[in-house]
Design a protein around this motif. Sequence first.
Motif, mmCIF file in Angstrom:
data_model
loop_
_atom_site.group_PDB
_atom_site.id
_atom_site.type_symbol
_atom_site.label_atom_id
_atom_site.label_comp_id
_atom_site.label_asym_id
_atom_site.label_seq_id
_atom_site.Cartn_x
_atom_site.Cartn_y
_atom_site.Cartn_z
ATOM 1 N N ASP A 155 0.842 -1.207 0.000
ATOM 2 C CA ASP A 155 0.000 0.000 0.000
ATOM 3 C C ASP A 155 0.880 1.261 0.000
ATOM 4 O OD1 ASP A 155 -2.227 -1.603 0.078
ATOM 5 O OD2 ASP A 155 -2.487 -1.446 2.259
ATOM 6 N N TYR A 156 1.966 1.221 0.792
ATOM 7 C CA TYR A 156 2.891 2.366 0.824
ATOM 8 C C TYR A 156 3.518 2.566 -0.557
ATOM 9 C CZ TYR A 156 7.176 5.012 1.758
ATOM 10 O OH TYR A 156 8.191 5.938 1.711
ATOM 11 N N GLN A 158 2.299 1.784 -3.512
ATOM 12 C CA GLN A 158 1.335 2.331 -4.461
ATOM 13 C C GLN A 158 1.073 3.815 -4.212
ATOM 14 O OE1 GLN A 158 0.157 0.885 -7.104
ATOM 15 N NE2 GLN A 158 1.061 -1.131 -6.687
ATOM 16 N N ALA A 159 1.069 4.223 -2.937
ATOM 17 C CA ALA A 159 0.715 5.602 -2.604
ATOM 18 C C ALA A 159 1.894 6.565 -2.688
ATOM 19 C CB ALA A 159 0.121 5.647 -1.192
ATOM 20 N N GLN A 160 3.098 6.108 -2.287
ATOM 21 C CA GLN A 160 4.224 7.027 -2.118
ATOM 22 C C GLN A 160 5.363 6.828 -3.103
ATOM 23 O OE1 GLN A 160 4.014 9.506 0.026
ATOM 24 N NE2 GLN A 160 2.059 8.806 0.845
ATOM 25 N N VAL A 161 5.463 5.652 -3.704
ATOM 26 C CA VAL A 161 6.627 5.351 -4.549
ATOM 27 C C VAL A 161 6.241 5.235 -6.017
ATOM 28 C CG1 VAL A 161 8.560 3.765 -4.934
ATOM 29 C CG2 VAL A 161 7.699 4.152 -2.598
ATOM 30 N N LEU A 209 13.238 10.149 -2.035
ATOM 31 C CA LEU A 209 12.496 9.335 -1.077
ATOM 32 C C LEU A 209 13.447 8.742 -0.041
ATOM 33 C CD1 LEU A 209 10.026 7.423 -3.433
ATOM 34 C CD2 LEU A 209 9.641 9.548 -2.159
ATOM 35 N N VAL A 213 12.806 2.310 4.303
ATOM 36 C CA VAL A 213 11.362 2.422 4.530
ATOM 37 C C VAL A 213 11.003 1.631 5.778
ATOM 38 C CG1 VAL A 213 9.084 1.972 3.558
ATOM 39 C CG2 VAL A 213 10.978 2.648 2.057
#
Length: 721
Positions: A155-156, A158-161, A209, A213
């Motif tokens: 989910d991270y 898809q949203a942030q990377v 980024l 993570v």
Amino acid sequence: MIDPLLADSGLGDAEDDDFDAIEEPDSLLPDHRYLDRELSWLAFNQRVLELAEDPTLPELERANFLAIFASNLDEFFMVRVAGLKRRILTGLAVPTNVGRAPADVLADISAEAHALQLRHADVWTTQVKPALSDSGIEITEWDDLTESERETLGDYFQAQVFPVLMPLAVDPAHPFPYISGLSLNLAIRIRNARTGRQEFARLKVPPMLPRFVAVPGGGEILRFIRLEELIANHLGDLFPGMEVLDHHAFRLTRNEDVEVEEDESENLIQALEAELLKRRFGPPIRLEITDDMDDVTLELLIKELDITDQEVYRLPGPLDLRGLFDLSRIDRPDLRYPPHVPTTAVAFQPGDSNERPDVFKAIGKADVLVHHPYESFATSVQAFLEQAARDPHVLAIKQTLYRTSGDSPIVQALIDAAEAGKQVLALVEVKARFDEANNIVWARKLEKAGVHVVYGLVGLKTHCKLALVIREEDGVLRHYSHVGTGNYNPKTSRIYEDFGLFTADPQVGRDLTRLFNELSGYAIEKKFKRLLVAPLHLRRGLLRLIDRERKNAEAGKPAHVRIKVNSMVDEQIIDALYRASRAGVKVDVWVRGICSLRVDLPGVSDNITVRSILGRYLEHSRIFAFENDGDPQVLIGSADMMHRNLDRRVEALVRVTDEAHVQELTTLFDRAMDDGTNSWHLEAGGVWTRRTEDADGNPLTDLQDETMVQIQRRRRKRSVR
């Protein structure tokens, strides 16, 4: 004409003819008397790596030293290796300082750098990473995650990377993409499900980024996964309808040294900005790959990047360990050095009323020597300039700026002073390597505020650290001067060890006034009273001071030379030290980085001792001390013993005259050279050996810790009074 500084130092009878005799080659000195400067630099970076290997250091500090090693090596390749390659390719290759062909030195560098990078990777994998894990910070792999953790990280992703990724295909319609220097990339082989043909794609790991993570739900254990590992396990989302066959990380280093050909008629800022654009497209000089990269992918990279097998570095671990700097955001003070708050120098401490101290009043009483980072930059240098900016009696401020921070209160003080109607001169060295763009921004901001901004002299970098304040007192103009060994940078002042001398001595004030006038005008030709200034007089002055010790030793008088620098490379200075040693002079050299001086020459270097200290703070000050038959002469300043500092830069050393300051500097030096101090010893063959324990296994003294305690004690003693 006699240099007034040297006349004051007891060399008033030294004629230029005598000096020329000093410079003549000495047939008694062996031909092979220097260590290769490039290999010596790699030995310095090995000392940094040895700090990462030290299990007695806090775990996050060890990780930080791994990152420093990686960053250092990048710059070494971008500048030193790139320079060697450029000279070879252009046919301008001249023998190195040890008389070897640059191509041979390049081969030596490649062998040594390969070994060091393998060692670096191993230290992370087998030592520091496990030590962090034992302390509750785990860098994990995708295969070790639970299904729930993978879903959360998905989910991270898809949203942030995913939104910032840019996969670039390579096929007849898409030529091989440009690979930027120092970028971390994935080389991906895929099969087109429709045609069955294999394709190649390049994916850049986004540098903006976080490199590590956070894995959620770890409880007391902090768990992280590398960004490239997260991306690699979601490649199917980037290539729908394709079969991902393989992927490997790679990283390219390019020649990023800026070469600006200056001319009186051109705009230096515009020329530099154009050159900075070219920097991005410098030729490749190193390709780092993971050790599992297949031959097909490697051959494609070598072919497309036009790089040789010698320039390929196959590493058994993650690439670009500069990313370990990212771990600094982890809130685990127990895994770091104990916090140290710099004290305010005794002279600048507030009185009983706790009112803001009058910096000018303190300097007017006596010279003030400040030792950073043990003593505060903010309450000394910064306070000096900020008080000058708001003081209605201050008429003018003149300062050199080589490197400064992005939110510099120093620059703001100059702007405030100009806006208050004072005369302000800022000599901004826009050619400070890798800080060029930052310095251009600040130069323009200063100009808009009304500061007189100059860029120094054609063909010379201005590296000296000088500030001068002109203040009207009872109708008389008084000079307040600061001469330092480090940059006017509040951020680096917390980790760089440096000295700064504040003085109201009119002699120093006149010296700086003349020097600033020449820097904003034309060539530096004058000689000075308490300053030694490069490029015309510094080398000559130091050679005379060293030779005076030689003559004193031959006459049976006390003789001792102490030199602390970042680099000791210049052959004339080294030869002068050899001659002094041969005459019986005790020569102590305290060097952080490169040292071309040898200690294994019988009958020549018998009296020479070389030490290196690395640790919590970066040793950056330069000290030059001469026994002078019981009347010590000590200078501090900005110059290293390198050709560029002595011949192609404006540098300044100031003579320290206060007896207490002379004692402080020589005592610090003697503690550094003491066998009871934790340090590296230069030995035969250019080998550096770290000494951390005595014969009984007891830990040796940490000089930086000891200095911290002593300065804190000095402050407490003052407060008791």
